[in-house]
Design a protein around this motif. Structure first.
Motif, short mmCIF file in Angstrom:
data_model
loop_
_atom_site.label_atom_id
_atom_site.label_comp_id
_atom_site.label_asym_id
_atom_site.label_seq_id
_atom_site.Cartn_x
_atom_site.Cartn_y
_atom_site.Cartn_z
N PRO A 165 -47.79 -17.30 -25.81
CA PRO A 165 -48.86 -18.23 -25.57
C PRO A 165 -48.70 -19.52 -24.75
CG PRO A 165 -47.89 -18.77 -27.69
CD PRO A 165 -47.06 -17.51 -26.99
N LEU A 166 -49.76 -19.92 -24.13
CA LEU A 166 -49.61 -21.18 -23.30
C LEU A 166 -50.77 -22.09 -23.46
CD1 LEU A 166 -49.19 -19.19 -19.70
CD2 LEU A 166 -47.51 -20.07 -21.23
N ASP A 167 -50.49 -23.50 -23.51
CA ASP A 167 -51.48 -24.41 -23.57
C ASP A 167 -51.93 -24.72 -22.36
OD1 ASP A 167 -49.36 -25.88 -22.94
OD2 ASP A 167 -49.44 -27.28 -24.26
N ARG A 168 -51.42 -24.33 -21.17
CA ARG A 168 -52.12 -24.51 -20.02
C ARG A 168 -51.38 -23.66 -18.89
NH1 ARG A 168 -49.20 -29.49 -20.87
NH2 ARG A 168 -47.45 -30.03 -19.33
N PRO A 169 -51.91 -23.50 -17.97
CA PRO A 169 -51.31 -22.38 -16.84
C PRO A 169 -50.06 -22.92 -16.39
CG PRO A 169 -53.44 -23.04 -16.18
CD PRO A 169 -53.21 -23.82 -17.43
N LEU A 170 -49.23 -21.75 -16.17
CA LEU A 170 -47.63 -21.85 -15.76
C LEU A 170 -47.64 -21.95 -14.25
CD1 LEU A 170 -44.94 -22.21 -17.45
CD2 LEU A 170 -44.48 -19.66 -16.75
N THR A 171 -47.39 -22.87 -13.52
CA THR A 171 -47.51 -23.15 -12.16
C THR A 171 -46.08 -22.72 -11.71
OG1 THR A 171 -46.67 -25.31 -11.86
CG2 THR A 171 -49.07 -24.93 -12.43
N GLY A 184 -38.98 -22.60 -24.89
CA GLY A 184 -39.88 -23.46 -24.82
C GLY A 184 -40.48 -23.50 -23.37
N ILE A 185 -41.49 -24.16 -23.11
CA ILE A 185 -42.02 -24.24 -21.77
C ILE A 185 -41.81 -25.64 -20.93
CG2 ILE A 185 -44.24 -24.00 -20.19
CD1 ILE A 185 -45.33 -22.71 -22.70
N VAL A 186 -41.00 -25.48 -19.76
CA VAL A 186 -40.66 -26.86 -19.16
C VAL A 186 -41.96 -27.23 -18.18
CG1 VAL A 186 -39.12 -27.85 -17.81
CG2 VAL A 186 -38.27 -26.35 -19.38
N TYR A 187 -42.64 -28.15 -18.29
CA TYR A 187 -43.74 -28.48 -17.52
C TYR A 187 -43.22 -29.34 -16.66
CZ TYR A 187 -46.85 -25.84 -20.44
OH TYR A 187 -47.79 -24.87 -21.06
N ASN A 188 -43.37 -29.08 -15.18
CA ASN A 188 -43.02 -30.04 -14.02
C ASN A 188 -44.44 -30.05 -13.19
OD1 ASN A 188 -39.83 -29.37 -14.04
ND2 ASN A 188 -40.55 -31.52 -13.65
N GLU A 284 -41.85 -31.99 -19.03
CA GLU A 284 -42.11 -32.21 -20.44
C GLU A 284 -41.63 -30.59 -21.09
OE1 GLU A 284 -45.71 -32.41 -23.58
OE2 GLU A 284 -46.18 -32.08 -21.37
N PHE A 285 -40.85 -30.47 -22.27
CA PHE A 285 -40.25 -29.37 -22.79
C PHE A 285 -41.19 -29.33 -23.91
CE2 PHE A 285 -37.54 -27.00 -25.65
CZ PHE A 285 -37.53 -25.92 -25.08
N VAL A 286 -41.88 -28.20 -23.94
CA VAL A 286 -42.65 -27.92 -25.12
C VAL A 286 -42.51 -26.62 -25.93
CG1 VAL A 286 -45.06 -27.35 -25.93
CG2 VAL A 286 -44.91 -29.01 -23.84
N PRO A 287 -41.77 -26.81 -27.13
CA PRO A 287 -41.26 -25.67 -27.87
C PRO A 287 -42.27 -24.65 -28.07
CG PRO A 287 -40.34 -27.59 -28.76
CD PRO A 287 -41.58 -27.98 -27.78
N LEU A 288 -42.12 -23.46 -27.99
CA LEU A 288 -42.87 -22.15 -28.23
C LEU A 288 -43.15 -22.29 -29.86
CD1 LEU A 288 -41.79 -19.47 -25.73
CD2 LEU A 288 -44.10 -20.78 -25.84
N PRO A 289 -44.20 -21.31 -30.25
CA PRO A 289 -44.41 -21.24 -31.68
C PRO A 289 -43.25 -20.55 -32.26
CG PRO A 289 -46.69 -21.09 -30.43
CD PRO A 289 -45.31 -21.08 -29.52
N GLU A 290 -43.26 -20.90 -33.59
CA GLU A 290 -42.31 -20.01 -34.40
C GLU A 290 -42.11 -18.66 -34.31
OE1 GLU A 290 -38.78 -19.83 -36.53
OE2 GLU A 290 -39.64 -21.71 -35.74
N LEU A 296 -39.13 -13.33 -29.60
CA LEU A 296 -38.37 -13.31 -28.21
C LEU A 296 -36.80 -13.16 -28.62
CD1 LEU A 296 -39.69 -16.50 -26.53
CD2 LEU A 296 -39.22 -14.31 -25.37
N ASN A 297 -36.31 -13.68 -29.96
CA ASN A 297 -35.10 -13.32 -30.33
C ASN A 297 -34.70 -11.79 -30.81
OD1 ASN A 297 -33.62 -15.98 -29.91
ND2 ASN A 297 -34.73 -16.57 -31.61
N SER A 298 -36.09 -11.26 -31.02
CA SER A 298 -35.90 -9.62 -31.36
C SER A 298 -35.98 -8.99 -30.27
CB SER A 298 -37.04 -9.45 -32.41
OG SER A 298 -36.93 -10.38 -33.55
#
Length: 359
Positions: A165-171, A184-188, A284-290, A296-298
């Motif tokens: 899931p994303l809270d905004r597009p991944l540029t 997490g997502i690293v937003y730049n 900004e680093f935004v952790p992904l949901p639990e 991902l770890n599976s």
């Protein structure tokens, strides 16, 4: 995973060009499969877990590769272990066809290509289909579609699916990574729509008819900016031309035909909003949901081949634990074969005989 940003060339006020980022719909889907990309569960003529039964009636194109993303100008091998004609029509058989993205196609008759075929290395596959113009009833066992120029041993289709899931597009400046055990997502990136509002502090240059945005601290890297209505200008601000946007490490500048003061510019922006994305100095680093962390770890690889794709065709890098046992076992067998061949060659040379042709 690195994000992606695309835009057609020559953006202009008269012909705006949409800025397209990965995950614009709020998610990116990741698929992990084995070497066999053929998902028999999606085939309308599946008759057991490893076989399709083509009916004895005329069939147009039946796409058998829905959901597969083929790499550009890459060879794939389509094979089957065996087939049985259940209702013959002379010597005819069903046809496997490949539609390429350039509009061309290739047909492969099953009775002429006994166990499979490889695709054109210089073309990109759109999809693969089956046709049955001669109403030949046929059972096809163990279909496999794999990347490569040669047929390998059959492997059932394997699939793991993960939705990020994303809270905004991944540029193109953003990425998904693992930090200290957390995905997490690293937003730049930054997204702004300039509409001439009161919060926009535009200043007119005293030298030329360009404007700069007061308080703008600059880009992380010069020229890394997209605008839907203005062409990206790369060069000195003192040489910027009309209907261009310039972003560098110190500021943001625009020059619009016919604009001579800030009031004119703001009035124009009010009816000609500028949609802008750029490479920000802020991160900004935004952790992904639990639940996504757990998924991902599976994820796991498939021996001996793993294929990982995503819905947005983003670039990905993967770290994994090497299967040392299988590697070492295989290497021991390879070395034993080499040693045996070497010993035979030594004996042949010593006694002047050909041991490999002896009964």
């Amino acid at each position: 995973m690195q994000g992606k940003t695309e835009q057609e060339e020559n953006a202009s006020i008269e012909s705006p060009k949409e800025i397209i980022n990965a995950g614009a719909d709020g998610q990116i889907e990741v698929k992990v499969t084995g070497k066999n990309l053929f998902d028999i569960s999606k085939n309308p003529y599946k008759c057991d877990e490893e076989k399709i039964c083509i009916p004895s009636k005329r069939l147009g194109e039946i796409n058998i590769t829905n959901g597969i993303t083929f790499e550009e100008k890459t060879v794939y091998y389509l094979s089957w272990e065996s087939y049985t004609i259940t209702k013959p029509n002379s010597d005819w058989s069903p046809i496997f066809g490949v539609k390429y993205t350039d509009g061309t196609n290739e047909d492969f008759y099953m009775h002429l290509n006994k166990s499979g075929f490889k695709t054109n290395a210089n073309k990109t596959i759109g999809y693969v289909h089956i046709r049955n113009p001669w109403s030949v009833g046929t059972e096809v066992n163990r279909i496999q579609i794999e990347k490569g120029t040669e047929r390998t041993e059959y492997e059932p289709f394997k699939l793991q699916v993960l939705t990020i899931p994303l809270d905004r597009p991944l540029t193109k400046w953003d990425r998904i990574e693992k930090r200290d055990g957390v995905y997490g997502i690293v937003y730049n990136s930054e997204h702004v729509i300039f509409n001439g509002g009161a919060e926009e502090k535009w200043i007119k240059s005293s030298l030329k008819n360009y404007f700069y945005l007061q308080g703008f601290t600059g880009l992380q890297k010069s020229y890394e900016i997209f605008c839907d209505k203005l062409e990206n200008y790369r060069g000195s601000v003192n040489e910027i031309t009309e209907n261009k946007i310039l972003g560098n490490t110190t500021g943001l500048y625009i020059m619009i035909d016919g604009m001579h003061n800030v009031d004119e510019l703001k009035t124009w922006l009010n009816t000609n909003n500028l949609d802008v994305w750029y490479y920000s100095k802020e991160q900004e680093f935004v952790p992904l949901p639990e639940e996504t962390q757990i998924a991902l770890n599976s994820l796991h690889t498939n021996y001996p081949t793993t294929v990982i794709t995503n819905s947005e065709d983003c670039e990905m890098e993967v770290e994994y634990i090497c299967d040392t046992k299988n590697y070492v076992d295989k290497r021991i067998i390879q070395l034993a074969k080499i040693n045996a061949i070497t010993n035979i060659q030594m004996l042949e040379n010593k006694y002047n005989v050909d041991l490999r042709t002896q009964n």
